[in-house]
Motif scaffolding. Structure first.
Motif, PDB file in Angstrom:
ATOM      1  N   GLU A 155     -40.218  48.593  22.674  1.00  8.40           N
ATOM      2  CA  GLU A 155     -41.408  48.646  21.825  1.00  8.40           C
ATOM      3  C   GLU A 155     -41.903  47.215  21.614  1.00  8.40           C
ATOM      4  OE1 GLU A 155     -43.012  51.247  20.876  1.00  8.40           O
ATOM      5  OE2 GLU A 155     -41.549  52.724  21.583  1.00  8.40           O
ATOM      6  N   PRO A 156     -43.209  46.996  21.656  1.00  9.82           N
ATOM      7  CA  PRO A 156     -43.738  45.637  21.517  1.00  9.82           C
ATOM      8  C   PRO A 156     -43.275  44.916  20.251  1.00  9.82           C
ATOM      9  CG  PRO A 156     -45.444  47.087  22.319  1.00  9.82           C
ATOM     10  CD  PRO A 156     -44.268  47.963  21.979  1.00  9.82           C
ATOM     11  N   GLU A 157     -43.128  45.625  19.150  1.00 12.44           N
ATOM     12  CA  GLU A 157     -42.693  44.935  17.922  1.00 12.44           C
ATOM     13  C   GLU A 157     -41.245  44.464  18.033  1.00 12.44           C
ATOM     14  OE1 GLU A 157     -41.621  48.604  14.940  1.00 12.44           O
ATOM     15  OE2 GLU A 157     -43.717  48.120  15.257  1.00 12.44           O
ATOM     16  N   VAL A 158     -40.392  45.231  18.704  1.00 10.55           N
ATOM     17  CA  VAL A 158     -39.005  44.805  18.925  1.00 10.55           C
ATOM     18  C   VAL A 158     -38.994  43.615  19.882  1.00 10.55           C
ATOM     19  CG1 VAL A 158     -36.748  45.470  19.865  1.00 10.55           C
ATOM     20  CG2 VAL A 158     -38.037  47.087  18.454  1.00 10.55           C
TER      21      VAL A 158
ATOM     22  N   VAL B  46     -42.857  38.422  25.052  1.00 13.76           N
ATOM     23  CA  VAL B  46     -43.145  39.775  24.557  1.00 13.76           C
ATOM     24  C   VAL B  46     -43.574  40.673  25.712  1.00 13.76           C
ATOM     25  CG1 VAL B  46     -44.704  41.154  23.108  1.00 13.76           C
ATOM     26  CG2 VAL B  46     -43.644  39.077  22.195  1.00 13.76           C
TER      27      VAL B  46
ATOM     28  N   ARG C  11     -39.261  35.888  19.128  1.00 12.23           N
ATOM     29  CA  ARG C  11     -39.267  34.934  18.009  1.00 12.23           C
ATOM     30  C   ARG C  11     -37.852  34.468  17.672  1.00 12.23           C
ATOM     31  NH1 ARG C  11     -43.500  38.287  16.191  1.00 12.23           N
ATOM     32  NH2 ARG C  11     -42.067  39.508  14.927  1.00 12.23           N
TER      33      ARG C  11
ATOM     34  N   ALA D 141     -41.303  41.425  20.280  1.00 11.27           N
ATOM     35  CA  ALA D 141     -41.798  40.263  19.538  1.00 11.27           C
ATOM     36  C   ALA D 141     -40.705  39.677  18.644  1.00 11.27           C
ATOM     37  CB  ALA D 141     -43.022  40.643  18.712  1.00 11.27           C
ATOM     38  N   GLN D 142     -39.937  40.523  18.004  1.00 17.09           N
ATOM     39  CA  GLN D 142     -38.834  40.045  17.160  1.00 17.09           C
ATOM     40  C   GLN D 142     -37.803  39.285  17.996  1.00 17.09           C
ATOM     41  OE1 GLN D 142     -37.487  43.660  15.335  1.00 17.09           O
ATOM     42  NE2 GLN D 142     -39.239  43.775  13.941  1.00 17.09           N
TER      43      GLN D 142
ATOM     44  N   SER E 232     -41.381  43.829  27.035  1.00 19.66           N
ATOM     45  CA  SER E 232     -42.006  45.124  26.731  1.00 19.66           C
ATOM     46  C   SER E 232     -42.145  46.030  27.948  1.00 19.66           C
ATOM     47  CB  SER E 232     -43.411  44.922  26.152  1.00 19.66           C
ATOM     48  OG  SER E 232     -43.352  44.251  24.937  1.00 19.66           O
TER      49      SER E 232
ATOM     50  N   HIS F  34     -32.265  48.929  21.910  1.00 17.84           N
ATOM     51  CA  HIS F  34     -33.630  49.452  21.791  1.00 17.84           C
ATOM     52  C   HIS F  34     -34.319  49.691  23.134  1.00 17.84           C
ATOM     53  CE1 HIS F  34     -33.918  49.153  17.437  1.00 17.84           C
ATOM     54  NE2 HIS F  34     -33.193  48.058  17.543  1.00 17.84           N
TER      55      HIS F  34
ATOM     56  N   GLN G 181     -45.867  34.956  23.685  1.00 20.47           N
ATOM     57  CA  GLN G 181     -46.632  36.049  24.290  1.00 20.47           C
ATOM     58  C   GLN G 181     -46.061  36.448  25.646  1.00 20.47           C
ATOM     59  OE1 GLN G 181     -50.856  35.192  24.320  1.00 20.47           O
ATOM     60  NE2 GLN G 181     -50.717  34.249  22.304  1.00 20.47           N
TER      61      GLN G 181
END
Length: 160
Positions: free
Chosen positions: A95-98, A80, A104, A100-101, A84, A24, A77
Motif C-alpha cells: 500500500e502506498p502509505e506503508v 515509494v 521515510r 511511504a512510511q 509500491s 505488508h 518519491q
C-alpha cells in the motif's frame, strides 16, 4: 578509499524495515534489499563510498561518477514508487502509505546533509534513465544514502 570499512551499526531499524515490508507485502517474493552500515575510514566522495559499500555487499558497483545525486524529496518519491509496485509489470506490492512510511524510516537513518544517490535521475519512471544495475536482475533501482557516519541502500530487484 584505503581503510574504508563498514561495521554494522547498533540499530534494529533495518530489521524493522525488512520485517514490515514482508508483513505488508501484497504479493510475490521480496525483491527488496535494505542494508545500513557505519562508514569508517578515509574520507572519500559519496560515489566512492557508495561503490565501496556495494562491493562490500557482494554486488557490482556503478563507476563512482555514474551515481546520480537526487534531492531527498525525490529519493522518498522514488522509494515509494519502487516499494509500491513491481518494476516489470507495475503490479501492486505494498500500500502506498506503508511504502511511504518505510521510505521515510530508511531516509530518517541519515542526517539532513546526506548525499542520496541512485542509478537513475529519479525524475522519470522507475526504469527510465537507469544507468545500469548493481545486481543481475532484469530491472533494478534504488537509493544509496551517504552521510558523515553511515551508508545504506534500499534497492529493489525484479524480473519479468
Amino acid at each position: 578509499m584505503d581503510g574504508l570499512h563498514f561495521p554494522a551499526p547498533r540499530s534494529d531499524a533495518v530489521a524493522e524495515i525488512r520485517a514490515r515490508a514482508a508483513q505488508h507485502r501484497l504479493r510475490g517474493p521480496a525483491n527488496l534489499r535494505v542494508e545500513v552500515a557505519d562508514a569508517v575510514g578515509a574520507r572519500s566522495s559519496a560515489g566512492e563510498v557508495a561503490s565501496a559499500f556495494v562491493r562490500h555487499l557482494g554486488l557490482t558497483p556503478l563507476d563512482d561518477d555514474d551515481w546520480q545525486p537526487i534531492p531527498r524529496d525525490w529519493a522518498e518519491q522514488v522509494l515509494v514508487r519502487l516499494l509500491s509496485r513491481d518494476l516489470a509489470y507495475r503490479s501492486p506490492l505494498l500500500e502506498p502509505e506503508v511504502a511511504a512510511q518505510l521510505a521515510r524510516r530508511f531516509l530518517g537513518l541519515f542526517g539532513p546533509g546526506a548525499v542520496l544517490l541512485s542509478n537513475g535521475d529519479g525524475l522519470t519512471s522507475e526504469t527510465d534513465a537507469a544507468l545500469g544495475g548493481i545486481g543481475e536482475a532484469t530491472f533494478e533501482k534504488g537509493v544509496i544514502a551517504v552521510d558523515g557516519e553511515r551508508v545504506g541502500l534500499m534497492w529493489v530487484f525484479d524480473e519479468d
